[in-house]
Design a protein around this motif. Structure first.
Motif, PDB file in Angstrom:
ATOM      1  N   LEU A 290      -4.978  17.347   2.180  1.00 51.35           N
ATOM      2  CA  LEU A 290      -4.843  18.658   2.799  1.00 51.35           C
ATOM      3  C   LEU A 290      -6.121  19.471   2.615  1.00 51.35           C
ATOM      4  N   GLU A 291      -6.616  19.495   1.392  1.00 51.25           N
ATOM      5  CA  GLU A 291      -7.840  20.240   1.111  1.00 51.25           C
ATOM      6  C   GLU A 291      -9.049  19.602   1.794  1.00 51.25           C
ATOM      7  N   GLY A 292      -9.140  18.273   1.715  1.00 51.26           N
ATOM      8  CA  GLY A 292     -10.302  17.585   2.254  1.00 51.26           C
ATOM      9  C   GLY A 292     -10.429  17.720   3.764  1.00 51.26           C
ATOM     10  N   ILE A 293      -9.330  17.554   4.475  1.00 51.09           N
ATOM     11  CA  ILE A 293      -9.381  17.652   5.938  1.00 51.09           C
ATOM     12  C   ILE A 293      -9.633  19.092   6.367  1.00 51.09           C
ATOM     13  N   ALA A 294      -9.033  20.052   5.660  1.00 50.47           N
ATOM     14  CA  ALA A 294      -9.274  21.455   5.990  1.00 50.47           C
ATOM     15  C   ALA A 294     -10.751  21.801   5.822  1.00 50.47           C
TER      16      ALA A 294
ATOM     17  N   GLY B 107      12.622  15.207  -1.876  1.00 50.03           N
ATOM     18  CA  GLY B 107      11.566  14.303  -1.437  1.00 50.03           C
ATOM     19  C   GLY B 107      12.088  12.911  -1.137  1.00 50.03           C
ATOM     20  N   LEU B 108      12.962  12.392  -1.995  1.00 49.49           N
ATOM     21  CA  LEU B 108      13.543  11.075  -1.759  1.00 49.49           C
ATOM     22  C   LEU B 108      14.422  11.073  -0.514  1.00 49.49           C
ATOM     23  N   THR B 109      15.151  12.163  -0.297  1.00 53.02           N
ATOM     24  CA  THR B 109      15.973  12.279   0.905  1.00 53.02           C
ATOM     25  C   THR B 109      15.088  12.286   2.154  1.00 53.02           C
ATOM     26  N   ALA B 110      13.948  12.986   2.077  1.00 51.99           N
ATOM     27  CA  ALA B 110      13.021  13.032   3.205  1.00 51.99           C
ATOM     28  C   ALA B 110      12.447  11.650   3.502  1.00 51.99           C
ATOM     29  N   ILE B 111      12.123  10.894   2.466  1.00 53.52           N
ATOM     30  CA  ILE B 111      11.591   9.542   2.665  1.00 53.52           C
ATOM     31  C   ILE B 111      12.639   8.660   3.329  1.00 53.52           C
ATOM     32  N   ASP B 112      13.874   8.762   2.893  1.00 51.51           N
ATOM     33  CA  ASP B 112      14.939   7.984   3.515  1.00 51.51           C
ATOM     34  C   ASP B 112      15.175   8.396   4.961  1.00 51.51           C
ATOM     35  N   ALA B 113      15.087   9.697   5.214  1.00 49.54           N
ATOM     36  CA  ALA B 113      15.266  10.177   6.590  1.00 49.54           C
ATOM     37  C   ALA B 113      14.183   9.625   7.504  1.00 49.54           C
ATOM     38  N   ALA B 114      12.973   9.520   6.982  1.00 49.15           N
ATOM     39  CA  ALA B 114      11.882   8.956   7.775  1.00 49.15           C
ATOM     40  C   ALA B 114      12.165   7.511   8.136  1.00 49.15           C
ATOM     41  N   GLY B 115      12.713   6.748   7.185  1.00 48.11           N
ATOM     42  CA  GLY B 115      13.033   5.355   7.462  1.00 48.11           C
ATOM     43  C   GLY B 115      14.159   5.199   8.451  1.00 48.11           C
ATOM     44  N   ALA B 116      15.139   6.080   8.354  1.00 49.23           N
ATOM     45  CA  ALA B 116      16.290   5.995   9.253  1.00 49.23           C
ATOM     46  C   ALA B 116      15.901   6.293  10.696  1.00 49.23           C
TER      47      ALA B 116
ATOM     48  N   VAL C  98       0.848  -1.191   0.000  1.00 49.24           N
ATOM     49  CA  VAL C  98       0.000   0.000   0.000  1.00 49.24           C
ATOM     50  C   VAL C  98       0.883   1.240   0.000  1.00 49.24           C
ATOM     51  N   GLY C  99       0.563   2.191  -0.861  1.00 54.65           N
ATOM     52  CA  GLY C  99       1.392   3.382  -0.983  1.00 54.65           C
ATOM     53  C   GLY C  99       0.611   4.673  -0.903  1.00 54.65           C
ATOM     54  N   TYR C 100       1.344   5.754  -1.053  1.00 57.12           N
ATOM     55  CA  TYR C 100       0.784   7.099  -0.965  1.00 57.12           C
ATOM     56  C   TYR C 100       1.360   7.926  -2.098  1.00 57.12           C
ATOM     57  N   TRP C 101       0.663   9.030  -2.435  1.00 58.47           N
ATOM     58  CA  TRP C 101       1.046   9.840  -3.597  1.00 58.47           C
ATOM     59  C   TRP C 101       1.358  11.263  -3.139  1.00 58.47           C
ATOM     60  N   VAL C 102       2.464  11.798  -3.601  1.00 64.06           N
ATOM     61  CA  VAL C 102       2.894  13.147  -3.226  1.00 64.06           C
ATOM     62  C   VAL C 102       3.034  14.009  -4.469  1.00 64.06           C
ATOM     63  N   VAL C 103       2.382  15.169  -4.451  1.00 64.50           N
ATOM     64  CA  VAL C 103       2.509  16.115  -5.557  1.00 64.50           C
ATOM     65  C   VAL C 103       3.136  17.437  -5.122  1.00 64.50           C
ATOM     66  N   LEU C 104       3.235  17.671  -3.825  1.00 61.54           N
ATOM     67  CA  LEU C 104       3.749  18.933  -3.314  1.00 61.54           C
ATOM     68  C   LEU C 104       5.239  18.853  -3.021  1.00 61.54           C
ATOM     69  N   ASP C 105       5.948  19.922  -3.316  1.00 59.60           N
ATOM     70  CA  ASP C 105       7.377  20.002  -2.997  1.00 59.60           C
ATOM     71  C   ASP C 105       7.500  20.510  -1.564  1.00 59.60           C
ATOM     72  N   ALA C 106       7.258  19.599  -0.626  1.00 56.83           N
ATOM     73  CA  ALA C 106       7.254  19.947   0.801  1.00 56.83           C
ATOM     74  C   ALA C 106       7.919  18.817   1.575  1.00 56.83           C
ATOM     75  N   PRO C 107       9.257  18.752   1.584  1.00 56.03           N
ATOM     76  CA  PRO C 107       9.961  17.632   2.201  1.00 56.03           C
ATOM     77  C   PRO C 107       9.568  17.332   3.650  1.00 56.03           C
ATOM     78  N   PRO C 108       9.330  18.338   4.516  1.00 52.82           N
ATOM     79  CA  PRO C 108       8.933  17.986   5.884  1.00 52.82           C
ATOM     80  C   PRO C 108       7.626  17.196   5.944  1.00 52.82           C
ATOM     81  N   SER C 109       6.659  17.558   5.107  1.00 56.01           N
ATOM     82  CA  SER C 109       5.405  16.799   5.122  1.00 56.01           C
ATOM     83  C   SER C 109       5.600  15.426   4.485  1.00 56.01           C
ATOM     84  N   THR C 110       6.428  15.345   3.439  1.00 53.81           N
ATOM     85  CA  THR C 110       6.723  14.051   2.827  1.00 53.81           C
ATOM     86  C   THR C 110       7.391  13.125   3.826  1.00 53.81           C
ATOM     87  N   GLU C 111       8.289  13.665   4.632  1.00 55.28           N
ATOM     88  CA  GLU C 111       8.963  12.861   5.646  1.00 55.28           C
ATOM     89  C   GLU C 111       7.961  12.316   6.662  1.00 55.28           C
TER      90      GLU C 111
END
Length: 268
Positions: free
Chosen positions: A255-259, A55-64, A15-28
């Motif tokens: 983001l839009e839906g929850i807001a 974004g890829l760096t943020a994903i790796d940081a989350a795993g680490a 199961v995965g997720y989709w990111v379209v925003l250039d926002a590394p902290p939220s991606t992490e």
């Protein structure tokens, strides 16, 4: 080295997720939740080359840094680290190689119409002698080592089925040597089968038949079958219908839906 590629090739449910925003902290933060993969959308997303790298760096940081954590008040145990995939902008060796050099575990290639298109995507993602990828592992080499064959084994190539031609040729596309799986783009597929807009109810039956045909073609070829969905309920249903991996919505939609949901509660 991640075992994501092995799990996907074994047709395990992911199961995965989709990111379209250039926002590394939220991606992490998304990558810490527990999804098997997070896709960075370089085709329709708001991501530059630098955005993909960040974004890829943020994903790796989350795993680490991921251990047992609390998400939404509930304790979540860490499993395999979430990996980053990239939906590249086109079936072209340059963006495919760039995404893999930046550290992507795999690429999702759009607008694949024929088995020849799929074969080209595979060659673009693989090093010689089986492919044409230029040797320059850069950041990707941090995890997979300098040996090209190790990179080829650790990264995946997924072809999007989203056009009338792609649907017509789906069995041949799935049988392409070296292709790890397919990925359904439901919005474009709906238009491809005659819908006036994505989700058009007038073509629901023919769309559903196409979705079934694609899953069956992947199963027959022994490759992974993936699909994008709008919510967890739909993703779960698709996994029971023969798909082996499913992506849930996206950061901007949530983001839009929850807001909007919270605003409606406040205003009564």
């Amino acid at each position: 080295m991640t075992n994501f590629a092995a799990r996907l090739r074994a047709r395990e449910q992911l199961v995965g997720y989709w990111v379209v925003l250039d926002a590394p902290p939220s991606t992490e933060r998304i990558a810490r939740v527990g999804y098997d993969y997070v896709v960075l959308d370089a085709q329709h997303g708001l991501l530059s080359t630098r955005g993909i790298l960040d974004g890829l760096t943020a994903i790796d940081a989350a795993g680490a840094g991921r251990g047992a954590m609390r998400v939404g008040g509930a304790s979540v145990e860490a499993g395999d680290a979430t990996v980053g995939l990239v939906r590249v902008e086109a079936n072209n060796a340059t963006p495919i190689g760039r995404a893999l050099d930046a550290g992507a575990t795999g690429v999702i290639v759009p607008l694949v119409d024929t088995a020849e298109d799929a074969a080209y995507a595979v060659r673009a993602a693989k090093y010689p002698p089986s492919g044409i990828r230029s040797y320059g592992p850069t950041r990707g080499g941090l995890r997979i080592g300098p040996v090209p064959a190790e990179s080829d084994a650790a990264t995946v190539v997924l072809a999007m089925i989203e056009t009338a031609s792609g649907l017509a040729n789906v069995e041949e596309i799935c049988a392409t040597p070296g292709l790890d799986g397919i990925y359904v783009g439901p919005s474009d597929l709906c238009l491809a089968v005659g819908g006036k807009f994505p989700g058009d109810p007038d073509v629901r039956d023919v769309f559903d038949a196409a979705v079934v045909r694609i899953a069956e073609a992947a199963a027959a070829a022994g490759v992974a079958a993936g699909i994008h969905t709008n919510d967890g309920t739909t993703a779960k249903r698709r996994l029971t219908e023969g798909y082996t991996y499913a992506t849930v919505s996206s950061d901007v939609d949530h983001l839009e839906g929850i807001a909007a949901e919270h605003l409606a509660v406040v205003k009564g």
